[in-house]
Design a protein around this motif. Structure first.
Motif, PDB file in Angstrom:
ATOM      1  N   VAL A 127       0.876  -1.166   0.079  1.00  0.00           N
ATOM      2  CA  VAL A 127      -0.070  -0.070  -0.033  1.00  0.00           C
ATOM      3  C   VAL A 127       0.824   1.156   0.093  1.00  0.00           C
ATOM      4  O   VAL A 127       0.588   1.944  -0.743  1.00  0.00           O
ATOM      5  N   ARG A 128       1.665   1.202   0.907  1.00  0.00           N
ATOM      6  CA  ARG A 128       2.917   2.270   0.833  1.00  0.00           C
ATOM      7  C   ARG A 128       3.716   2.802  -0.201  1.00  0.00           C
ATOM      8  O   ARG A 128       4.219   3.645  -0.451  1.00  0.00           O
ATOM      9  N   ALA A 129       3.832   1.431  -1.046  1.00  0.00           N
ATOM     10  CA  ALA A 129       4.529   1.401  -2.388  1.00  0.00           C
ATOM     11  C   ALA A 129       3.731   2.512  -3.507  1.00  0.00           C
ATOM     12  O   ALA A 129       4.428   2.667  -4.486  1.00  0.00           O
ATOM     13  N   LEU A 130       2.564   2.589  -3.364  1.00  0.00           N
ATOM     14  CA  LEU A 130       1.704   3.469  -4.234  1.00  0.00           C
ATOM     15  C   LEU A 130       1.938   4.745  -3.767  1.00  0.00           C
ATOM     16  O   LEU A 130       1.403   5.256  -2.854  1.00  0.00           O
ATOM     17  N   LEU A 131       2.862   5.582  -4.580  1.00  0.00           N
ATOM     18  CA  LEU A 131       3.407   6.763  -3.970  1.00  0.00           C
ATOM     19  C   LEU A 131       2.294   7.784  -4.297  1.00  0.00           C
ATOM     20  O   LEU A 131       2.353   8.447  -5.385  1.00  0.00           O
ATOM     21  N   ALA A 132       1.504   8.240  -3.380  1.00  0.00           N
ATOM     22  CA  ALA A 132       0.502   8.923  -3.670  1.00  0.00           C
ATOM     23  C   ALA A 132      -0.135   9.675  -2.061  1.00  0.00           C
ATOM     24  O   ALA A 132       0.308   8.818  -1.122  1.00  0.00           O
ATOM     25  N   ASP A 167      11.805   4.743 -18.286  1.00  0.00           N
ATOM     26  CA  ASP A 167      10.774   5.691 -18.269  1.00  0.00           C
ATOM     27  C   ASP A 167      11.600   6.787 -17.416  1.00  0.00           C
ATOM     28  O   ASP A 167      12.620   6.730 -17.049  1.00  0.00           O
ATOM     29  N   VAL A 168      10.853   7.776 -17.266  1.00  0.00           N
ATOM     30  CA  VAL A 168      11.363   9.092 -16.501  1.00  0.00           C
ATOM     31  C   VAL A 168      11.542   8.401 -15.045  1.00  0.00           C
ATOM     32  O   VAL A 168      12.446   9.352 -14.338  1.00  0.00           O
ATOM     33  N   HIS A 169      11.063   7.363 -14.496  1.00  0.00           N
ATOM     34  CA  HIS A 169      11.389   7.024 -13.202  1.00  0.00           C
ATOM     35  C   HIS A 169      12.774   6.122 -13.120  1.00  0.00           C
ATOM     36  O   HIS A 169      12.993   5.889 -12.218  1.00  0.00           O
ATOM     37  N   GLY A 170      13.484   5.895 -14.057  1.00  0.00           N
ATOM     38  CA  GLY A 170      14.808   5.242 -14.053  1.00  0.00           C
ATOM     39  C   GLY A 170      14.979   4.634 -15.480  1.00  0.00           C
ATOM     40  O   GLY A 170      14.335   3.987 -15.881  1.00  0.00           O
ATOM     41  N   ARG A 179       8.044   7.548  -7.668  1.00  0.00           N
ATOM     42  CA  ARG A 179       7.281   6.429  -7.967  1.00  0.00           C
ATOM     43  C   ARG A 179       8.505   5.101  -7.757  1.00  0.00           C
ATOM     44  O   ARG A 179       9.434   5.437  -8.236  1.00  0.00           O
ATOM     45  N   SER A 180       7.963   4.081  -7.824  1.00  0.00           N
ATOM     46  CA  SER A 180       8.556   2.842  -7.673  1.00  0.00           C
ATOM     47  C   SER A 180       9.540   2.559  -8.980  1.00  0.00           C
ATOM     48  O   SER A 180       8.575   2.521 -10.112  1.00  0.00           O
ATOM     49  N   ALA A 181      10.817   2.237  -8.937  1.00  0.00           N
ATOM     50  CA  ALA A 181      11.494   2.201 -10.087  1.00  0.00           C
ATOM     51  C   ALA A 181      12.009   0.619  -9.892  1.00  0.00           C
ATOM     52  O   ALA A 181      12.155  -0.089 -11.162  1.00  0.00           O
ATOM     53  N   THR A 229      12.822   0.588  -4.542  1.00  0.00           N
ATOM     54  CA  THR A 229      13.805   1.753  -5.147  1.00  0.00           C
ATOM     55  C   THR A 229      13.097   2.641  -5.849  1.00  0.00           C
ATOM     56  O   THR A 229      12.357   2.209  -6.627  1.00  0.00           O
ATOM     57  N   SER A 230      13.619   3.921  -5.388  1.00  0.00           N
ATOM     58  CA  SER A 230      12.846   4.967  -6.375  1.00  0.00           C
ATOM     59  C   SER A 230      13.777   6.145  -6.685  1.00  0.00           C
ATOM     60  O   SER A 230      15.036   6.097  -5.776  1.00  0.00           O
ATOM     61  N   LEU A 231      13.969   7.003  -7.868  1.00  0.00           N
ATOM     62  CA  LEU A 231      15.053   7.790  -7.985  1.00  0.00           C
ATOM     63  C   LEU A 231      14.932   8.935  -6.825  1.00  0.00           C
ATOM     64  O   LEU A 231      16.063   9.492  -6.296  1.00  0.00           O
ATOM     65  N   SER A 232      13.822   9.139  -6.217  1.00  0.00           N
ATOM     66  CA  SER A 232      13.675  10.068  -5.165  1.00  0.00           C
ATOM     67  C   SER A 232      12.999   9.661  -4.025  1.00  0.00           C
ATOM     68  O   SER A 232      12.145   8.779  -4.287  1.00  0.00           O
ATOM     69  N   ARG A 233      13.181  10.050  -2.948  1.00  0.00           N
ATOM     70  CA  ARG A 233      12.577   9.625  -1.820  1.00  0.00           C
ATOM     71  C   ARG A 233      10.993   9.364  -1.773  1.00  0.00           C
ATOM     72  O   ARG A 233      10.361   8.297  -1.492  1.00  0.00           O
TER      73      ARG A 233
END
Ligand SMILES: Cc1cc2nc3c(=O)[nH]c(=O)nc-3n(C[C@H](O)[C@H](O)[C@H](O)COP(=O)(O)OP(=O)(O)OC[C@H]3O[C@@H](n4cnc5c(N)ncnc54)[C@H](O)[C@@H]3O)c2cc1C
Length: 274
Positions: free
Chosen positions: A96-101, A250-253, A193-195, A186-190
């Motif tokens: 749930v927390r991995a849905l970055l919203a 894509d832009v997320h990695g 979105r999940s990469a 892992t994502s590019l920033s804290r």
């Protein structure tokens, strides 16, 4: 966003009215939380069929496992009470927390919307693929089809859904919920979105399941009757991805970074579960 081309929003209350309204016409889409549908122009759509008026129970716990309704809000997945022996229960909250919203988005976005939108970073897809989730698909002709969620998501915004089909529920089997899991995201920033999202699962019979999502267009699932050394699993993941879908870009990695990150996470989850 206003969807200016819409002519009708149909509230359905039972399977019959759902089937009549959602018959496979490409100008019709089902509406769940609407967090994606209303976020971008939908020039092809004339009609939305609102699933939320069906009143489906968000989740039910049975001897079979955990049944999440297609309309179950993503945030509600974190509220499923732990059952005796469900060692994998923390994975619900992690996904749930991995849905970055924001909490506002998570509380209306649904399990069905997340899986059927089929973004690589679909965290309900990650959860279901990692725990052998099965999708129950309702067709307009009244038939029901069951398909592993890992096979329902075919690629970025591509699924095996047939015209007029609706994801009624996802069932996570009891045996998988009793497994021990290890999770790396892992994502590019804290708050990005999940990469890359890797879940390792050690079953009660000693088997190991490693699932990669977000770094690949579609879920990649590897199964072993016994846990091999971590470098062997990392090598197998690399070979499987190379032979199937490749690393997502894509832009997320970038693909090379996603590859390196994912293989490190694979080794970590294997060591954690050893
Ligand atoms: C700020 C923000 C952050 C986001 N972050 C992420 C993220 O990290 N990862 C991610 O994957 N997404 C993300 N999203 C996109 C989206 O919000 C989620 O994927 C969400 O889970 C979609 O669910 P929904 O119920 O709102 O779907 P909707 O917008 O209602 O529908 C999405 C699509 O799925 C179809 N659909 C919905 N339910 C069903 C069903 N039961 N059966 C068949 N088809 C169905 C719809 O017709 C539509 O095509 C984000 C969105 C926002 C606004």
């Amino acid at each position: 966003m206003d969807l200016a081309g819409l002519e009708e929003v149909v509230a359905v209350h039972d399977r019959g009215s759902l089937a009549a309204a959602h018959d496979g016409d490409p100008a019709t889409a089902v509406l769940a939380g609407g967090t994606w549908l209303f976020s971008t122009p939908q020039p092809q759509l004339r009609r939305l069929v609102d699933l939320t008026t069906l009143g489906w129970e968000p989740f039910t716990v049975t001897g079979e496992g955990l049944r999440l309704a297609g309309t179950c809000p993503v945030s509600a997945v974190a509220e499923v009470p732990a059952q005796p022996g469900w060692a994998a229960h923390p994975l619900l909250r992690q996904c749930v927390r991995a849905l970055l919203a924001s909490f506002k988005v998570r509380s209306v976005a649904t399990v069905g919307g997340n899986v059927c939108l089929a973004l690589p970073a679909g965290s309900m897809t990650s959860l279901a693929a990692a725990l052998d989730g099965t999708a129950e698909l309702w067709a307009a002709d009244g038939s029901v089809r069951r398909l592993a969620v890992a096979d329902l998501v075919l690629g970025d915004r591509r699924t095996a859904l047939r015209p007029g089909e609706v994801l009624r529920a996802v069932t996570l089997p009891d045996a998988a919920l009793r497994a021990t899991t290890a999770f790396r995201r892992t994502s590019l920033s804290r708050l990005g979105r999940s990469a890359s999202l890797v879940v390792g699962r050690r079953d009660l019979d000693g088997g190991l399941v490693v699932t990669v999502t977000a770094a690949t267009e579609r879920p990649v699932v590897l199964r072993y009757p016994e846990a091999p050394p971590a470098p062997v699993v990392a090598r197998d993941v690399e070979q499987r991805v190379a032979a199937s879908c490749g690393w997502f870009d894509d832009v997320h990695g970038a693909p090379d970074w996603r590859r390196a990150t994912t293989l490190r996470s694979v080794a970590e989850v294997c060591e954690e579960l050893a």
